[in-house]
Design a protein around this motif. Sequence first.
Motif, PDB file in Angstrom:
ATOM      1  N   ILE A  61       0.884  -1.170   0.000  1.00 33.57           N
ATOM      2  CA  ILE A  61       0.000   0.000   0.000  1.00 33.57           C
ATOM      3  C   ILE A  61       0.918   1.215   0.000  1.00 33.57           C
ATOM      4  CG2 ILE A  61      -1.736   1.275   1.305  1.00 33.57           C
ATOM      5  CD1 ILE A  61      -2.725  -1.528   2.268  1.00 33.57           C
ATOM      6  N   LEU A  62       0.904   1.959  -1.086  1.00 32.44           N
ATOM      7  CA  LEU A  62       1.909   2.992  -1.319  1.00 32.44           C
ATOM      8  C   LEU A  62       1.612   4.279  -0.579  1.00 32.44           C
ATOM      9  CD1 LEU A  62       2.238   2.403  -5.170  1.00 32.44           C
ATOM     10  CD2 LEU A  62       3.746   1.531  -3.368  1.00 32.44           C
ATOM     11  N   THR A  90      -4.539   4.174  -8.179  1.00 34.19           N
ATOM     12  CA  THR A  90      -5.008   5.158  -7.212  1.00 34.19           C
ATOM     13  C   THR A  90      -6.525   5.047  -7.108  1.00 34.19           C
ATOM     14  OG1 THR A  90      -3.182   6.647  -7.761  1.00 34.19           O
ATOM     15  CG2 THR A  90      -5.060   7.594  -6.590  1.00 34.19           C
ATOM     16  N   LEU A  91      -7.017   4.872  -5.870  1.00 33.14           N
ATOM     17  CA  LEU A  91      -8.422   4.533  -5.637  1.00 33.14           C
ATOM     18  C   LEU A  91      -9.139   5.591  -4.824  1.00 33.14           C
ATOM     19  CD1 LEU A  91      -7.789   0.846  -4.536  1.00 33.14           C
ATOM     20  CD2 LEU A  91      -8.690   1.560  -6.759  1.00 33.14           C
ATOM     21  N   ARG A  92     -10.414   5.737  -5.082  1.00 32.54           N
ATOM     22  CA  ARG A  92     -11.297   6.564  -4.277  1.00 32.54           C
ATOM     23  C   ARG A  92     -11.760   5.751  -3.064  1.00 32.54           C
ATOM     24  NH1 ARG A  92     -14.875  10.708  -6.262  1.00 32.54           N
ATOM     25  NH2 ARG A  92     -14.241  10.063  -8.349  1.00 32.54           N
ATOM     26  N   LEU A  93     -11.777   6.356  -1.879  1.00 32.66           N
ATOM     27  CA  LEU A  93     -12.208   5.687  -0.650  1.00 32.66           C
ATOM     28  C   LEU A  93     -13.496   6.317  -0.124  1.00 32.66           C
ATOM     29  CD1 LEU A  93      -8.746   5.395   1.156  1.00 32.66           C
ATOM     30  CD2 LEU A  93      -9.863   3.694  -0.309  1.00 32.66           C
ATOM     31  N   GLN A  94     -14.132   5.634   0.821  1.00 36.70           N
ATOM     32  CA  GLN A  94     -15.357   6.115   1.451  1.00 36.70           C
ATOM     33  C   GLN A  94     -15.224   6.033   2.969  1.00 36.70           C
ATOM     34  OE1 GLN A  94     -18.011   7.289  -0.259  1.00 36.70           O
ATOM     35  NE2 GLN A  94     -17.243   6.760  -2.305  1.00 36.70           N
ATOM     36  N   GLY A  95     -15.978   6.874   3.658  1.00 37.84           N
ATOM     37  CA  GLY A  95     -16.015   6.778   5.107  1.00 37.84           C
ATOM     38  C   GLY A  95     -16.833   5.571   5.551  1.00 37.84           C
ATOM     39  N   ILE A  96     -16.360   4.864   6.592  1.00 41.72           N
ATOM     40  CA  ILE A  96     -17.126   3.747   7.127  1.00 41.72           C
ATOM     41  C   ILE A  96     -18.435   4.280   7.693  1.00 41.72           C
ATOM     42  CG2 ILE A  96     -17.181   1.933   8.896  1.00 41.72           C
ATOM     43  CD1 ILE A  96     -14.140   1.748   8.620  1.00 41.72           C
ATOM     44  N   PRO A  97     -19.575   3.721   7.298  1.00 46.17           N
ATOM     45  CA  PRO A  97     -20.863   4.248   7.764  1.00 46.17           C
ATOM     46  C   PRO A  97     -21.017   4.145   9.279  1.00 46.17           C
ATOM     47  CG  PRO A  97     -21.156   2.754   5.900  1.00 46.17           C
ATOM     48  CD  PRO A  97     -19.737   2.627   6.336  1.00 46.17           C
ATOM     49  N   GLU A  98     -21.754   5.100   9.843  1.00 44.93           N
ATOM     50  CA  GLU A  98     -22.016   5.095  11.285  1.00 44.93           C
ATOM     51  C   GLU A  98     -22.808   3.851  11.684  1.00 44.93           C
ATOM     52  OE1 GLU A  98     -24.900   7.564  14.376  1.00 44.93           O
ATOM     53  OE2 GLU A  98     -24.203   8.545  12.540  1.00 44.93           O
ATOM     54  N   ASN A 127      -4.188   8.843   1.615  1.00 47.73           N
ATOM     55  CA  ASN A 127      -4.438  10.275   1.798  1.00 47.73           C
ATOM     56  C   ASN A 127      -5.822  10.422   2.412  1.00 47.73           C
ATOM     57  OD1 ASN A 127      -1.948  11.113   0.245  1.00 47.73           O
ATOM     58  ND2 ASN A 127      -3.061  10.014  -1.362  1.00 47.73           N
ATOM     59  N   ALA A 128      -5.874  10.271   3.731  1.00 50.85           N
ATOM     60  CA  ALA A 128      -7.167  10.220   4.415  1.00 50.85           C
ATOM     61  C   ALA A 128      -7.975  11.496   4.203  1.00 50.85           C
ATOM     62  CB  ALA A 128      -6.955   9.960   5.906  1.00 50.85           C
ATOM     63  N   GLU A 129      -7.283  12.641   4.187  1.00 50.78           N
ATOM     64  CA  GLU A 129      -7.997  13.906   4.026  1.00 50.78           C
ATOM     65  C   GLU A 129      -8.672  14.016   2.659  1.00 50.78           C
ATOM     66  OE1 GLU A 129      -4.830  13.559   4.723  1.00 50.78           O
ATOM     67  OE2 GLU A 129      -4.411  14.423   6.692  1.00 50.78           O
ATOM     68  N   ASP A 130      -8.073  13.378   1.665  1.00 46.82           N
ATOM     69  CA  ASP A 130      -8.608  13.428   0.304  1.00 46.82           C
ATOM     70  C   ASP A 130      -9.444  12.205  -0.050  1.00 46.82           C
ATOM     71  OD1 ASP A 130      -7.372  15.886  -0.323  1.00 46.82           O
ATOM     72  OD2 ASP A 130      -5.470  14.867  -0.693  1.00 46.82           O
ATOM     73  N   LEU A 131      -9.574  11.279   0.891  1.00 44.71           N
ATOM     74  CA  LEU A 131     -10.345  10.060   0.657  1.00 44.71           C
ATOM     75  C   LEU A 131      -9.838   9.289  -0.562  1.00 44.71           C
ATOM     76  CD1 LEU A 131     -14.001  11.319   1.302  1.00 44.71           C
ATOM     77  CD2 LEU A 131     -12.454  10.245   2.921  1.00 44.71           C
ATOM     78  N   ASP A 132      -8.512   9.071  -0.604  1.00 44.34           N
ATOM     79  CA  ASP A 132      -7.964   8.242  -1.666  1.00 44.34           C
ATOM     80  C   ASP A 132      -6.714   7.515  -1.183  1.00 44.34           C
ATOM     81  OD1 ASP A 132      -5.486   9.725  -2.324  1.00 44.34           O
ATOM     82  OD2 ASP A 132      -6.809  11.251  -3.164  1.00 44.34           O
ATOM     83  N   CYS A 133      -6.277   6.552  -1.956  1.00 44.17           N
ATOM     84  CA  CYS A 133      -5.060   5.809  -1.635  1.00 44.17           C
ATOM     85  C   CYS A 133      -4.442   5.312  -2.927  1.00 44.17           C
ATOM     86  CB  CYS A 133      -5.352   4.631  -0.693  1.00 44.17           C
ATOM     87  SG  CYS A 133      -6.281   3.280  -1.456  1.00 44.17           S
ATOM     88  N   ALA A 134      -3.172   4.880  -2.850  1.00 44.60           N
ATOM     89  CA  ALA A 134      -2.479   4.277  -3.990  1.00 44.60           C
ATOM     90  C   ALA A 134      -1.929   2.931  -3.549  1.00 44.60           C
ATOM     91  CB  ALA A 134      -1.352   5.182  -4.479  1.00 44.60           C
ATOM     92  N   VAL A 135      -2.120   1.928  -4.376  1.00 41.87           N
ATOM     93  CA  VAL A 135      -1.688   0.576  -4.032  1.00 41.87           C
ATOM     94  C   VAL A 135      -1.023  -0.074  -5.235  1.00 41.87           C
ATOM     95  CG1 VAL A 135      -3.603   0.319  -2.400  1.00 41.87           C
ATOM     96  CG2 VAL A 135      -3.854  -0.557  -4.734  1.00 41.87           C
ATOM     97  N   GLU A 136      -0.209  -1.094  -4.943  1.00 39.24           N
ATOM     98  CA  GLU A 136       0.303  -1.934  -6.014  1.00 39.24           C
ATOM     99  C   GLU A 136      -0.778  -2.946  -6.415  1.00 39.24           C
ATOM    100  OE1 GLU A 136       5.120  -1.969  -5.573  1.00 39.24           O
ATOM    101  OE2 GLU A 136       4.007  -3.379  -4.286  1.00 39.24           O
TER     102      GLU A 136
END
Length: 468
Positions: free
Chosen positions: A109-110, A220-228, A113-122
């Motif tokens: 997992i490269l 590079t992926l878009r992420l979502q907040g875990i629902p309440e 970016n929690a603030e931007d709701l994204d991440c980069a992975v191999e």
Amino acid sequence: MALKAIRAGSRNESGIAAVKTLLGGRFGDRFQTGEAIRSQHANTTTYIPAQLPDAVVFPENASDVREIVEIASAHCVPLIAFGAGSSLEGHVNAPHGGISVDMMRMNRILAVNAEDLDCAVEPGVTREELNTYLRDTGLFFPIDPGANASIGGMTSTRASGTNAVRYGTMRENVLAVTAVVAGGREVRTAHRARKSSAGYDLTRLFVGAEGTLGILTSITLRLQGIPEVISGGVCPFSTIADACNAVILTIQSGIPVARIELLDAVQMRACNAYSGLDYAEMPTLFVEFHGSTESVELQSRQFAEIASEFGSTGFVWTTNPEERARLWRARHNAYWAQKSLKPGAAILATDVCVPISRLADCVAATHEDIAAHGLIAPIVGHAGDGNFHVGVLFDDKDPADVARVEAFVERLNSRALSMDGTCTGEHGIGQGKMPFLEAELGGTIDLMRQIKRSLDPDNIFNPGKIFT
């Protein structure tokens, strides 16, 4: 016909021999030629006959991939990218021989970016590994095809799954990729900005390309907040048409359901037996809602009202995590539950997708087709976006049974196309769906061929897939 044995094409024997020598010297024990490991890297979960690669190589970083592609390009030898091996349409077969490139050691997992709701992975990171890593950040990656697939494979097949009705497919959730293309050149398709009008959308070109244009090295992926709060439930119906019509009205009413899965009576019987459940063996919807306590309760009540309009015999829902996990574990094991209905039988898992307004028509007609021809063929589907799967059990040693199944699959695809649908909602084309893609898109495939020739002039990336 797509399901008949696919003959091997021409092989570049001298090139394959040269590449095996070069890669063997460069990668040592990360280059394997044993039959057992080659068999593991051809078809393993489909009816399509396996076509083994000549060797398997295990890159550990992007530099390794660039070197592998450079060597293969110089000798015009096929490369077949391999992830978790869970694809269903012959994607990882090697019809012309060549080298299987196992990406599963590229599993870092490269960046997150929690603030931007994204991440980069191999590409070798699996969806379960990613969500385990993300758990403490309060984020998750929502695309859930059932199998613990690799992110690279999910990107390459444009996967979706049970959450697609709310969160979309890989098409909507991949922001950028890096890929190694012909000659060993690595390219990046975009940056992390959520919108861009900068030239051609090359990211979408690689999403769904099934490894035919290059080998992915990062996503590079878009992420979502875990629902309440998450609630899940089970809702049986008297007929499969009633269940489908309840889905249609739910979607048309704008209820933000996160998951809404259709299982017919045969599939429910299989799930009960395989997963130790005790639900009514009737056409059933598995549903899930995400949000706040108040919104989840409201959505559940709204859905219950719609279900009752179509004669539901009772909607039971819960926010208990253990009960929900048990429910969705059974759904994700549907393929193995299907196989248990007829031990020793082969299974052909196929899918189509239609506009949501035609879902009831298509599923009901398919159900009638199954009954009329005496097939054992459970139906399970991501009903919220019009996508459903049929798992046909048959004797692959009996030519008459094979012909009967092939005819059914042709009718299924023709039915979906006649309703302005598609021959595949999420399985991809691979080898198995090639004739149906021709029927769906006709001359438009020539444009795909032109793109393929432009980016891969020597046809080394996963040849013999999507189109000839």
